[in-house]
Scaffold this motif. Structure first.
Motif, PDB file in Angstrom:
ATOM      1  N   LEU A  88      -6.149  41.215  32.372  1.00 50.88           N
ATOM      2  CA  LEU A  88      -4.800  40.755  32.685  1.00 50.88           C
ATOM      3  C   LEU A  88      -4.290  39.745  31.664  1.00 50.88           C
ATOM      4  CD1 LEU A  88      -5.439  40.347  36.520  1.00 50.88           C
ATOM      5  CD2 LEU A  88      -4.239  42.225  35.405  1.00 50.88           C
ATOM      6  N   PRO A 118      -6.092  47.148  32.316  1.00 46.83           N
ATOM      7  CA  PRO A 118      -6.687  46.693  33.581  1.00 46.83           C
ATOM      8  C   PRO A 118      -7.020  47.858  34.518  1.00 46.83           C
ATOM      9  CG  PRO A 118      -4.767  45.375  33.050  1.00 46.83           C
ATOM     10  CD  PRO A 118      -4.830  46.468  32.032  1.00 46.83           C
ATOM     11  N   SER A 119      -6.145  48.886  34.524  1.00 47.59           N
ATOM     12  CA  SER A 119      -6.363  49.991  35.468  1.00 47.59           C
ATOM     13  C   SER A 119      -7.557  50.867  35.085  1.00 47.59           C
ATOM     14  CB  SER A 119      -5.102  50.845  35.567  1.00 47.59           C
ATOM     15  OG  SER A 119      -4.718  51.299  34.304  1.00 47.59           O
ATOM     16  N   ILE A 164     -12.474  46.879  37.142  1.00 51.57           N
ATOM     17  CA  ILE A 164     -12.770  45.480  37.468  1.00 51.57           C
ATOM     18  C   ILE A 164     -11.632  44.990  38.348  1.00 51.57           C
ATOM     19  CG2 ILE A 164     -12.970  43.135  36.550  1.00 51.57           C
ATOM     20  CD1 ILE A 164     -14.128  44.317  33.984  1.00 51.57           C
ATOM     21  N   TYR A 187      -7.079  37.390  43.931  1.00 51.61           N
ATOM     22  CA  TYR A 187      -6.370  36.114  43.804  1.00 51.61           C
ATOM     23  C   TYR A 187      -6.894  35.073  44.796  1.00 51.61           C
ATOM     24  CZ  TYR A 187      -2.827  37.801  40.643  1.00 51.61           C
ATOM     25  OH  TYR A 187      -2.175  38.274  39.535  1.00 51.61           O
ATOM     26  N   LEU A 200      -3.513  38.073  48.898  1.00 52.94           N
ATOM     27  CA  LEU A 200      -2.314  38.773  48.444  1.00 52.94           C
ATOM     28  C   LEU A 200      -2.366  40.240  48.889  1.00 52.94           C
ATOM     29  CD1 LEU A 200       0.073  37.753  46.697  1.00 52.94           C
ATOM     30  CD2 LEU A 200      -1.083  38.729  44.730  1.00 52.94           C
ATOM     31  N   PHE A 229      -0.228  43.841  50.076  1.00 50.90           N
ATOM     32  CA  PHE A 229       1.059  44.502  49.831  1.00 50.90           C
ATOM     33  C   PHE A 229       1.906  44.389  51.106  1.00 50.90           C
ATOM     34  CE2 PHE A 229      -1.874  46.835  46.961  1.00 50.90           C
ATOM     35  CZ  PHE A 229      -1.330  46.385  45.781  1.00 50.90           C
ATOM     36  N   HIS A 262       4.579  45.697  52.159  1.00 54.37           N
ATOM     37  CA  HIS A 262       5.272  46.870  52.699  1.00 54.37           C
ATOM     38  C   HIS A 262       4.298  47.893  53.284  1.00 54.37           C
ATOM     39  CE1 HIS A 262       3.970  47.814  48.691  1.00 54.37           C
ATOM     40  NE2 HIS A 262       4.276  49.086  48.826  1.00 54.37           N
ATOM     41  N   PHE A 312      -5.234  51.694  49.536  1.00 55.65           N
ATOM     42  CA  PHE A 312      -4.398  51.718  48.324  1.00 55.65           C
ATOM     43  C   PHE A 312      -5.115  52.283  47.090  1.00 55.65           C
ATOM     44  CE2 PHE A 312      -2.423  49.881  44.549  1.00 55.65           C
ATOM     45  CZ  PHE A 312      -1.086  50.144  44.779  1.00 55.65           C
ATOM     46  N   LEU A 372      -4.609  56.039  45.002  1.00 60.98           N
ATOM     47  CA  LEU A 372      -4.298  56.141  43.567  1.00 60.98           C
ATOM     48  C   LEU A 372      -5.143  57.218  42.904  1.00 60.98           C
ATOM     49  CD1 LEU A 372      -4.163  52.361  42.557  1.00 60.98           C
ATOM     50  CD2 LEU A 372      -2.232  53.864  42.981  1.00 60.98           C
ATOM     51  N   ARG A 422       6.548  37.803  45.154  1.00 62.48           N
ATOM     52  CA  ARG A 422       5.438  37.709  44.193  1.00 62.48           C
ATOM     53  C   ARG A 422       5.076  39.076  43.610  1.00 62.48           C
ATOM     54  NH1 ARG A 422       0.961  34.238  47.022  1.00 62.48           N
ATOM     55  NH2 ARG A 422       0.188  34.170  44.903  1.00 62.48           N
ATOM     56  N   GLU A 473       2.547  39.186  40.645  1.00 61.92           N
ATOM     57  CA  GLU A 473       1.127  39.118  41.016  1.00 61.92           C
ATOM     58  C   GLU A 473       0.660  40.410  41.677  1.00 61.92           C
ATOM     59  OE1 GLU A 473       2.999  36.082  41.939  1.00 61.92           O
ATOM     60  OE2 GLU A 473       1.495  34.482  41.991  1.00 61.92           O
ATOM     61  N   LEU A 474       1.524  40.984  42.522  1.00 62.51           N
ATOM     62  CA  LEU A 474       1.152  42.245  43.183  1.00 62.51           C
ATOM     63  C   LEU A 474       1.009  43.368  42.160  1.00 62.51           C
ATOM     64  CD1 LEU A 474       3.388  41.930  46.361  1.00 62.51           C
ATOM     65  CD2 LEU A 474       0.900  41.978  46.319  1.00 62.51           C
ATOM     66  N   GLU A 522      -0.075  42.921  39.028  1.00 63.26           N
ATOM     67  CA  GLU A 522      -1.397  42.699  38.411  1.00 63.26           C
ATOM     68  C   GLU A 522      -2.503  43.193  39.335  1.00 63.26           C
ATOM     69  OE1 GLU A 522      -1.925  38.604  37.363  1.00 63.26           O
ATOM     70  OE2 GLU A 522      -0.913  38.834  35.444  1.00 63.26           O
ATOM     71  N   LEU A 523      -2.333  42.892  40.615  1.00 64.08           N
ATOM     72  CA  LEU A 523      -3.339  43.305  41.597  1.00 64.08           C
ATOM     73  C   LEU A 523      -3.448  44.830  41.659  1.00 64.08           C
ATOM     74  CD1 LEU A 523      -5.175  42.312  44.001  1.00 64.08           C
ATOM     75  CD2 LEU A 523      -3.229  42.813  45.443  1.00 64.08           C
ATOM     76  N   ALA A 524      -2.287  45.494  41.694  1.00 61.05           N
ATOM     77  CA  ALA A 524      -2.281  46.959  41.762  1.00 61.05           C
ATOM     78  C   ALA A 524      -2.934  47.553  40.510  1.00 61.05           C
ATOM     79  CB  ALA A 524      -0.847  47.468  41.902  1.00 61.05           C
ATOM     80  N   GLU A 525      -2.635  46.957  39.349  1.00 60.20           N
ATOM     81  CA  GLU A 525      -3.256  47.435  38.094  1.00 60.20           C
ATOM     82  C   GLU A 525      -4.766  47.239  38.157  1.00 60.20           C
ATOM     83  OE1 GLU A 525       0.333  46.795  34.848  1.00 60.20           O
ATOM     84  OE2 GLU A 525      -1.234  45.288  35.024  1.00 60.20           O
ATOM     85  N   SER A 526      -5.150  46.104  38.699  1.00 63.16           N
ATOM     86  CA  SER A 526      -6.570  45.799  38.832  1.00 63.16           C
ATOM     87  C   SER A 526      -7.263  46.801  39.761  1.00 63.16           C
ATOM     88  CB  SER A 526      -6.684  44.371  39.375  1.00 63.16           C
ATOM     89  OG  SER A 526      -7.989  43.995  39.530  1.00 63.16           O
ATOM     90  N   LEU A 527      -6.499  47.313  40.746  1.00 62.33           N
ATOM     91  CA  LEU A 527      -7.073  48.306  41.676  1.00 62.33           C
ATOM     92  C   LEU A 527      -7.004  49.725  41.101  1.00 62.33           C
ATOM     93  CD1 LEU A 527      -5.599  46.876  44.990  1.00 62.33           C
ATOM     94  CD2 LEU A 527      -8.024  47.054  44.449  1.00 62.33           C
ATOM     95  N   GLY A 528      -6.464  49.848  39.896  1.00 58.47           N
ATOM     96  CA  GLY A 528      -6.493  51.144  39.216  1.00 58.47           C
ATOM     97  C   GLY A 528      -5.148  51.826  39.063  1.00 58.47           C
ATOM     98  N   ALA A 529      -4.048  51.133  39.402  1.00 56.74           N
ATOM     99  CA  ALA A 529      -2.732  51.779  39.300  1.00 56.74           C
ATOM    100  C   ALA A 529      -2.221  51.736  37.868  1.00 56.74           C
ATOM    101  CB  ALA A 529      -1.735  51.072  40.218  1.00 56.74           C
ATOM    102  N   ASN A 530      -1.675  52.868  37.398  1.00 59.67           N
ATOM    103  CA  ASN A 530      -1.031  52.847  36.083  1.00 59.67           C
ATOM    104  C   ASN A 530       0.414  52.365  36.258  1.00 59.67           C
ATOM    105  OD1 ASN A 530       0.506  55.072  36.949  1.00 59.67           O
ATOM    106  ND2 ASN A 530      -1.052  56.506  36.245  1.00 59.67           N
ATOM    107  N   GLN A 583       2.544  54.324  38.726  1.00 61.50           N
ATOM    108  CA  GLN A 583       2.125  54.122  40.122  1.00 61.50           C
ATOM    109  C   GLN A 583       2.542  52.738  40.620  1.00 61.50           C
ATOM    110  OE1 GLN A 583      -2.001  55.124  39.374  1.00 61.50           O
ATOM    111  NE2 GLN A 583      -1.871  56.892  40.724  1.00 61.50           N
ATOM    112  N   ARG A 623       4.833  52.771  43.791  1.00 56.48           N
ATOM    113  CA  ARG A 623       4.092  52.417  45.000  1.00 56.48           C
ATOM    114  C   ARG A 623       4.180  50.937  45.357  1.00 56.48           C
ATOM    115  NH1 ARG A 623      -0.161  56.037  46.648  1.00 56.48           N
ATOM    116  NH2 ARG A 623      -0.068  57.949  45.427  1.00 56.48           N
ATOM    117  N   VAL A 624       4.572  50.111  44.390  1.00 60.85           N
ATOM    118  CA  VAL A 624       4.594  48.668  44.670  1.00 60.85           C
ATOM    119  C   VAL A 624       5.997  48.077  44.434  1.00 60.85           C
ATOM    120  CG1 VAL A 624       3.595  46.414  44.081  1.00 60.85           C
ATOM    121  CG2 VAL A 624       2.149  48.453  44.084  1.00 60.85           C
TER     122      VAL A 624
END
Lengths: 246, 284
Positions: free
Chosen positions: A51, A71-72, A76, A80, A84, A86, A88, A97, A101, B176, B179-180, B182-190, B193, B197-198
């Motif tokens: 990041l 990152p995707s 890893i 936070y 944090l 989502f 919605h 989630f 993906l 935020r 931050e969400l 970054e979190l989604a990218e960290s969980l594998g989202a391109n 996505q 999705r976010v």
């Protein structure tokens, strides 16, 4: 070594936040990292997660250089300080989630999420929205959402900092249980000395952007810079009858 | 004491906010069925039948809804793109001033600007002439009082887009989203996505009531379509005022019929919007 960090440096304008960072971590182990606010812990985790881009240095995961991976693609997950979620998505969808993906079949997603909900002791909460849960419950969802994707490395940035003492203790136990169950490799950043000792297989201390990894817990306790000695002296003064174990 | 203050507040709200509106609506209903008005002499539904049979109301309604819908969709899309693309730059003082500025311009002024810029004798037509793109003014495309309502939509988009930019910027920070992401990218989202999705679901979920209200606001807009619109079909408010101000007094009742139908539609839409907002807020 499963994770190898070699000579990573990061500066923001004139200030060098991470200085020549080098350390390693075996697979399925947790490295606790202590350090004062602003010492570069979060930047270090974000560099590992992809990041934040480092100025120089290399990161190897399972023998593969991941410096240029997005990152995707790193597998890893960075968690936070706050829970944090989502806003919605329901609790079920938050946990699912990462699996969605990957376009995993619906039945498989359902089975995995239900299993995770059971492990997190969150049965009956699946259809709720994040704001309907307590802080501890949200943090559990946050863990579950990360762990269910089976990440190569989990980066936890003071995950229990905002929880009360009781909830914090239960969350520490839950994390230990999940870490063993899902064979997680993780870096656990905390401000709390006791938490660092409890959670980590190994302990490190970060000071002005430099990380010292201790060979064992005793070495960490004996180092006056970590503050453990001060803590022991404090409690010793409060309870004069007890003797200093070290 | 607190109860008394609450009652006084409620009374003032009813007196100032509800009573004039309800009175005007009741008067319009009575006028539309022949129970009020100079030339009316008793209950009749002939004005309702006349409006329904002429088809002008439905045409005007469809025309207005189309213009309002396209304007809102384009404005929301443009504002979303600007917000996501330039969120950092838009925080700068002078740029945020530039965004706030169009919000202070009344609709009637925006409409006149459009005339000055896009009419056949306007600024862009002159530029086109001097650049040799057109040989005479009439070759410049119809953008004012044109059959496709391009001028009206352009004015609406100019007025509304800055508002949505500010709204999306606000929600982006409050929810935020950075931050969400970054979190989604960290969980594998391109990137794609993350967007679908976010980012979009969060921003739209928080703003769709206001988007709906803006659609209603544009549907009933008056000054801009009056200046930039064509003779027929006309947008609803222009049609209603035209009918009510007719020399033929019998036509006034038909104007009130259109006004009543429009009021009922808008009220139902507003109730539906807030009811759905409440139910989604209750559910999260």
């Amino acid at each position: 070594m499963f994770l190898e960090v070699k000579n990573v440096v990061k500066s923001f304008q004139q200030e060098q936040v991470v200085k020549d960072l080098s350390f390693g971590l075996e697979a399925h182990k947790t490295l606790s990292i202590l350090g004062k606010s602003g010492c570069g812990k979060t930047t270090m985790l974000k560099i590992l997660g992809g990041l934040v881009k480092p100025d120089s240095g290399h990161i190897l995961l399972n023998g593969n250089l991941i410096d240029e991976q997005s990152p995707s693609d790193r597998h890893i997950v960075y968690l936070y300080q706050e829970d944090l979620l989502f806003p919605h998505l329901t609790i079920f969808e938050n946990i699912a989630f990462g699996l969605r993906l990957k376009k995993m079949p619906r039945e498989e997603v359902n089975a995995k999420v239900e299993n995770m909900v059971h492990s997190l002791e969150l049965e009956g909460q699946e259809t709720k929205m994040p704001h309907q849960l307590s802080g501890g419950q949200r943090q559990r969802v946050s863990f579950g959402r990360a762990i269910i994707t089976n990440p190569s490395l989990l980066l936890l940035d003071e995950p229990f900092g905002s929880l009360d003492t009781g909830t914090r203790q239960r969350m520490q136990e839950l994390f230990k249980k999940l870490a063993a169950e899902f064979r997680i490799t993780s870096l656990f950043v905390t401000h709390d000395l006791k938490e660092a000792i409890l959670m980590g297989d190994e302990i490190a201390y970060m000071r002005s952007g430099q990380l010292t990894v201790y060979p064992d817990k005793e070495g960490f306790i004996r180092d006056p810079a970590t503050g453990v000695q001060d803590e022991i002296a404090f409690w010793g003064e409060l309870l004069p009858g007890s003797s200093n174990p070290l | 004491m607190k109860n008394r203050r609450l009652h006084i507040g409620l009374l003032l709200f009813v007196l100032i906010g509800v009573l004039p509106f309800v009175s005007a609506f009741v008067y319009a209903v009575l006028y539309s069925v022949g129970l009020a008005g100079v030339v009316n002499d008793g209950f009749t539904l002939r004005f309702w039948a006349a409006v329904w049979n002429s088809g002008e109301f439905l045409r005007s309604f469809g025309y207005s809804a189309g213009i309002a819908g396209i304007s809102v969709v384009v404005s929301v899309s443009a504002a979303m793109w600007l917000t996501l693309q330039f969120k950092r730059e838009l925080q700068h003082r002078w740029l945020s001033f530039v965004i706030y500025l169009p919000l202070a311009i009344p609709g009637v002024v925006a409409a006149f600007f459009m005339v000055q810029l896009f009419a056949k004798s306007g600024l862009f037509s002159r530029f086109a002439y001097h650049l040799g793109w057109i040989a005479e003014a009439r070759e410049f495309p119809d953008l004012i009082n044109d059959p496709y309502a391009l001028g009206i939509m352009l004015a609406f988009i100019t007025i509304v887009t800055p508002f949505f930019v500010l709204l999306f910027l606000n929600v982006y920070q409050n929810e935020r989203v950075a931050e969400l992401t970054e979190l989604a990218e960290s969980l594998g989202a391109n990137k794609k996505q993350v967007l679908w999705r976010v980012t979009l679901p969060i921003l739209l979920r928080k703003t769709w009531t206001l988007i709906g209200l803006y659609f209603i606001f544009l549907l009933g807009s008056y000054e801009v379509p009056l200046i930039l619109g064509q003779e027929s079909p006309q947008m609803l408010s222009v049609l209603i005022i035209r009918e009510i101000k007719q020399y033929d007094l019998s036509k006034i009742s038909e104007g009130y019929v259109v006004a009543v139908i429009y009021t009922i539609f808008v009220s139902l839409a507003a109730v539906l919007l807030f009811y759905r907002k409440k139910s989604t807020t209750d559910a999260g």
